[in-house]
Motif scaffolding. Structure first.
Motif, mmCIF file in Angstrom:
data_model
loop_
_atom_site.group_PDB
_atom_site.id
_atom_site.type_symbol
_atom_site.label_atom_id
_atom_site.label_comp_id
_atom_site.label_asym_id
_atom_site.label_seq_id
_atom_site.Cartn_x
_atom_site.Cartn_y
_atom_site.Cartn_z
ATOM 1 N N TYR A 151 -18.952 -27.081 -24.333
ATOM 2 C CA TYR A 151 -17.946 -27.654 -23.419
ATOM 3 C C TYR A 151 -17.881 -26.824 -22.152
ATOM 4 N N ALA A 185 -11.690 -32.271 -21.358
ATOM 5 C CA ALA A 185 -12.442 -32.159 -22.631
ATOM 6 C C ALA A 185 -12.486 -33.453 -23.448
ATOM 7 N N SER A 221 -20.017 -35.520 -20.253
ATOM 8 C CA SER A 221 -21.049 -35.811 -21.255
ATOM 9 C C SER A 221 -21.462 -37.275 -21.211
ATOM 10 N N SER A 242 -15.856 -26.969 -18.555
ATOM 11 C CA SER A 242 -14.822 -27.665 -17.772
ATOM 12 C C SER A 242 -15.349 -27.999 -16.385
#
Lengths: 175, 386
Positions: free
Chosen positions: A34, A15, A20, A36
């Motif tokens: 988010y 995270a 991204s 994973s």
């Protein structure tokens, strides 16, 4: 124009924004949600970068690796053959900065040739939640002998610059 | 033809595809679901089919040279044309092409195993775990911020208590002097007083008494809250203690025309209490009963032994203004005054019952009440019997 491709790993705790950053660089998009990553996702992007004496068409094979500790065992197998790594930390979580030293050690153990490193201190846009100082960042970057960029995958700040600089480092210029 | 169809069915069922590669890593045969290995892969390079293997040439060559039995790359994420993520394991095995069974392998089998079903489960699990970790870290951060804020507040509270304590002490000193000179005047030893002057001095005296009560309460409050009060619990006759307190307050009882009765069984056991603080509690309860009674009303003090619980109970009952139900839960908190408190013209800072509760708790007893507006209140307090 000479064409080469290089394998680059994105390393960092879960995270911190590795996926991204890749999506911003490769597709110029950002998603707030988010998700994973498990395992590895390989993306590629070709950039033209000045090489020794000539321009080089460099294909970056970007290995976006799972940051969760459950993947610590398999991560080593993903690191083989890498030329370098983008080490990503989250400016709102101090512990993600210190982890970078471990990731760099792991990488060099598996791929001793992967000496090119660059640090992306991500989530620059979360100004009021920032908990890592510039001094702390510079201290770690100096220990890693890596250039430092403060990035935001959300706004795109410094993402392109970081990868282009890294491309130059990989072809032997601007390192 | 039957064999090809059979293997195609099995491979599709197992979500598995394979390609045979020659020594130059070119595809010479392919079979399996088209979404894992497209049928037009023939002649293409392994790295076209699996770009994830770029950079891993030394490992692949080791397999081809027969130096490694296999090479695997697990949990590779791929995106379908519709944007969905699938997970595959990429496997390379040495192979002898064209039936050459001996010597160094001259080809590779490239297996692509679709593990999306377990990958999605694994992803969901990892996602939940990571979100929980983030939440835990955020909570830990908030906890430490709260702890820091709490420490700061505690420091401010201590500062406030110290200020109140110093201010109260400073206020009390001049009051002692005022009281002394007031006594000299009311003794009328130097000059006789007129009735009007006597009345004025009486008003001043009442004001001083009120001020002293407030100051003493503030001092007690800071001492108790700072944990600076220690009780010396010894066996005392509670009925005697009640009698002292009543005697002390008798002038006020008389002034307000109140009738007081005390009921105490003769076999009341001694109680464990502090000789200074237990009368303070009783005095406070009786003062309240006096303050909030209507003139001419009755007050009753009942002592009883609750042998089974090991307590002696004192009940102070009045027929005064009573306390609304809504006020009762807050009555023993600091600076709280019931909405009916001003009905008899009584004044107060809202500290007496709070201090009494703290003192009762220090004694290990309990303090509570029964009350009805317009019919009066009964306050109960318990002390351990000796």
């Amino acid at each position: 124009m000479k064409e080469i491709s290089k394998k680059v790993c994105l390393l960092g705790d879960f995270a911190v924004g590795k996926t991204s950053l890749v999506r911003r660089f490769v597709l110029n998009i950002f998603e707030d949600r988010y998700l994973s990553t498990i395992g590895v996702k390989v993306s590629r992007k070709t950039v033209v970068t000045p090489g020794p004496g000539d321009l080089i068409e460099l294909t970056l094979m970007l290995w976006d690796l799972a940051g969760s500790e459950e993947f610590d065992q398999v991560r080593a197998s993903y690191l083989r053959g890498a030329s370098g790594a983008v080490l990503v930390c989250d400016l709102t979580r101090p512990e993600t900065l210190t982890s970078l030293l471990t990731y760099a050690d792991d990488l060099l153990r598996v791929s001793p040739q992967a000496t090119r490193l660059i640090v992306a201190a991500n989530k620059l846009d979360l100004t009021d939640q920032r908990r890592i100082s510039q001094d702390e960042l510079e201290r770690v970057a100096t220990r890693l002998n890596a250039p430092l960029y403060l990035t935001s995958a959300r706004t795109g700040d410094e993402v392109e610059t970081l990868f282009r600089h890294f491309g130059q480092m990989l072809v032997g210029e601007g390192g | 033809m039957v064999d090809a169809s059979l293997s195609q069915t099995i491979l599709a069922d197992r979500h598995l595809a394979y390609a045979l590669l020659d020594a130059r890593l070119r595809v010479v045969a392919v079979q399996g679901p088209a979404d894992l290995l497209p049928p037009d892969s023939l002649g293409r390079s392994l790295f076209d089919l699996a770009p994830e293997l770029i950079g891993l040439e030394p490992d692949i060559e080791a397999v081809l040279a027969g130096q490694r039995p296999r090479f695997t790359l697990d949990w590779v994420n791929r995106e379908t044309p519709s944007g969905e993520t699938i997970y595959v394991h990429l496997i390379l095995l040495p192979f002898h092409l064209n039936g050459a069974a001996n010597g160094q392998p001259n080809g590779l089998i490239h297996l692509v195993e679709d593990v999306t079903a377990s990958g999605l489960l694994q992803q969901a699990l990892t996602q939940h775990r990571n979100e929980l970790r983030l939440l835990r870290d955020r909570l830990a951060q908030q906890n430490s911020q709260l702890a820091a804020a709490n420490a700061e507040l505690r420091q401010l509270d201590e500062l406030k208590s110290r200020f109140v304590s110093i201010a109260a002490h400073e206020l009390r000193s001049p009051l002692t002097a005022i009281t002394g000179y007031l006594e000299l005047l009311t003794d009328e030893q130097s000059d006789p007083l007129t009735a009007e002057q006597r009345e004025y001095l009486h008003i001043i005296e009442r004001g001083i008494t009120r001020l002293l009560t407030i100051i003493n309460n503030l001092l007690d409050l800071t001492r108790i809250e700072a944990g600076r009060i220690e009780l010396a619990l010894r066996p005392y006759n509670l009925a005697e203690m009640v009698a002292w307190v009543v005697e002390e307050l008798r002038p006020t009882l008389v002034e307000r025309g109140l009738k007081l009765t005390i009921q105490a069984p003769p076999d009341l056991p001694p109680t464990l209490c502090d000789v200074a603080r237990a009368p303070q509690i009783l005095s406070n309860l009786l003062s309240n009963a006096i303050k909030y009674s209507y003139p001419g009303g009755e007050i009753e003090i009942r002592l009883s032994h609750r042998a089974q619980e090991g307590f002696v109970q004192v009940a102070v009952a009045d027929q005064g203004v009573g306390i609304p139900l809504a006020d009762q839960p807050n009555l023993f908190t600091r600076f709280y005054r019931a909405s009916t408190a001003s009905h008899t013209g009584a004044t107060g800072a809202g500290l007496g019952l709070y201090i009494s509760r703290l003192l009762v708790e220090l004694h290990g007893g309990q303090l509570w009440l029964d009350s009805e507006v317009g019919r009066g209140s009964t306050f109960y307090v318990t002390f351990h019997s000796s």
